[in-house]
Design an enzyme around this catalytic site. Structure first.
Site, PDB file in Angstrom:
ATOM      1  N   ASP A   1      -3.001   5.394   1.403  1.00 37.11           N
ATOM      2  CA  ASP A   1      -3.986   6.223   0.578  1.00 37.11           C
ATOM      3  C   ASP A   1      -4.142   5.477  -0.723  1.00 37.11           C
ATOM      4  O   ASP A   1      -3.206   4.983  -1.133  1.00 37.11           O
ATOM      5  CB  ASP A   1      -3.040   7.415   0.168  1.00 37.11           C
ATOM      6  CG  ASP A   1      -3.764   8.635  -0.456  1.00 37.11           C
ATOM      7  OD1 ASP A   1      -5.342   8.495  -0.560  1.00 37.11           O
ATOM      8  OD2 ASP A   1      -3.209   9.545  -1.242  1.00 37.11           O
TER       9      ASP A   1
ATOM     10  N   GLY B   1       0.952  -1.055  -0.003  1.00 33.53           N
ATOM     11  CA  GLY B   1      -0.003   0.077  -0.185  1.00 33.53           C
ATOM     12  C   GLY B   1       0.909   1.335   0.015  1.00 33.53           C
ATOM     13  O   GLY B   1       2.149   1.224   0.183  1.00 33.53           O
ATOM     14  N   TYR B   2       0.356   2.347  -0.335  1.00 34.29           N
ATOM     15  CA  TYR B   2       1.136   3.617  -0.290  1.00 34.29           C
ATOM     16  C   TYR B   2       0.530   4.822   0.368  1.00 34.29           C
ATOM     17  O   TYR B   2      -0.560   4.892   0.697  1.00 34.29           O
ATOM     18  CB  TYR B   2       0.847   4.096  -1.902  1.00 34.29           C
ATOM     19  CG  TYR B   2       1.229   3.037  -2.834  1.00 34.29           C
ATOM     20  CD1 TYR B   2       2.871   3.439  -3.258  1.00 34.29           C
ATOM     21  CD2 TYR B   2       0.864   2.010  -3.456  1.00 34.29           C
ATOM     22  CE1 TYR B   2       3.304   2.489  -3.940  1.00 34.29           C
ATOM     23  CE2 TYR B   2       1.577   1.084  -4.051  1.00 34.29           C
ATOM     24  CZ  TYR B   2       2.805   1.387  -4.447  1.00 34.29           C
ATOM     25  OH  TYR B   2       3.557   0.540  -5.348  1.00 34.29           O
ATOM     26  N   LEU B   3       1.682   5.202   1.390  1.00 32.69           N
ATOM     27  CA  LEU B   3       1.225   6.238   2.487  1.00 32.69           C
ATOM     28  C   LEU B   3       1.226   7.628   1.444  1.00 32.69           C
ATOM     29  O   LEU B   3       0.770   8.613   1.985  1.00 32.69           O
ATOM     30  CB  LEU B   3       2.411   6.058   3.378  1.00 32.69           C
ATOM     31  CG  LEU B   3       2.359   4.846   4.217  1.00 32.69           C
ATOM     32  CD1 LEU B   3       3.713   4.841   5.061  1.00 32.69           C
ATOM     33  CD2 LEU B   3       1.287   4.734   4.995  1.00 32.69           C
TER      34      LEU B   3
END
Length: 149
Positions: A79, A30-32
């Site tokens: 995000d 996942g992408y911060l």
């Protein structure tokens, strides 16, 4: 750990018939942040935080180990969507093709990546016949953008 990633990426229209005979990793990421790219990843039972600079074929990359607890804590803060995929490791001459079969967010999407030690090597690479379109220059196929779908 800092390194440079030099890779080419290809769409793959259909998986090779003998795909199940190759080793693989189960990956969740996942992408911060997507600009700059700050990602968390679980690969099997290993956990990482990764920063990637801007770029298409050549990008700076830093990987830092995480504990499982830290990963799970950060996973709540991503995000966009969590990406899930199985990465097959397929030998091809002096290279290893990393063939990603996505289960989310684009179930069934097949993307192949090949890493190189130099830009010249990457530019002279001849892909196998089962590869489709070269999407190295398309940011649409960066995992950070796929997570927004």
């Amino acid at each position: 750990m800092k390194s440079y990633e030099i890779e080419r990426k290809y769409l793959v229209p259909a998986a090779p018939e003998n795909l199940s005979s190759f080793p693989y990793h189960e990956i969740e990421q996942g992408y911060l942040s997507t600009e700059p790219v700050v990602r968390i990843r679980r690969q099997d039972e290993e956990y990482y935080l990764t920063y990637k600079s801007k770029g298409l074929m050549i990008r700076e990359e830093y990987n830092l180990p995480l504990t499982k607890e830290s990963y799970l804590h950060l996973r709540e803060k991503i995000d966009g969507r969590l990406i899930s995929k199985r990465r097959y490791l397929i030998p091809y001459g002096d290279y290893t093709i990393e063939l990603d079969l996505f289960s989310s967010p684009k179930s069934g999407l097949l993307l192949a990546e090949v890493e190189f030690s130099s830009e010249e090597e990457a530019l002279s690479f001849t892909p196998p016949s089962w590869f489709g379109e070269d999407v190295t220059s398309s940011s649409l196929y960066h995992n950070s953008n796929l997570s927004k779908l």
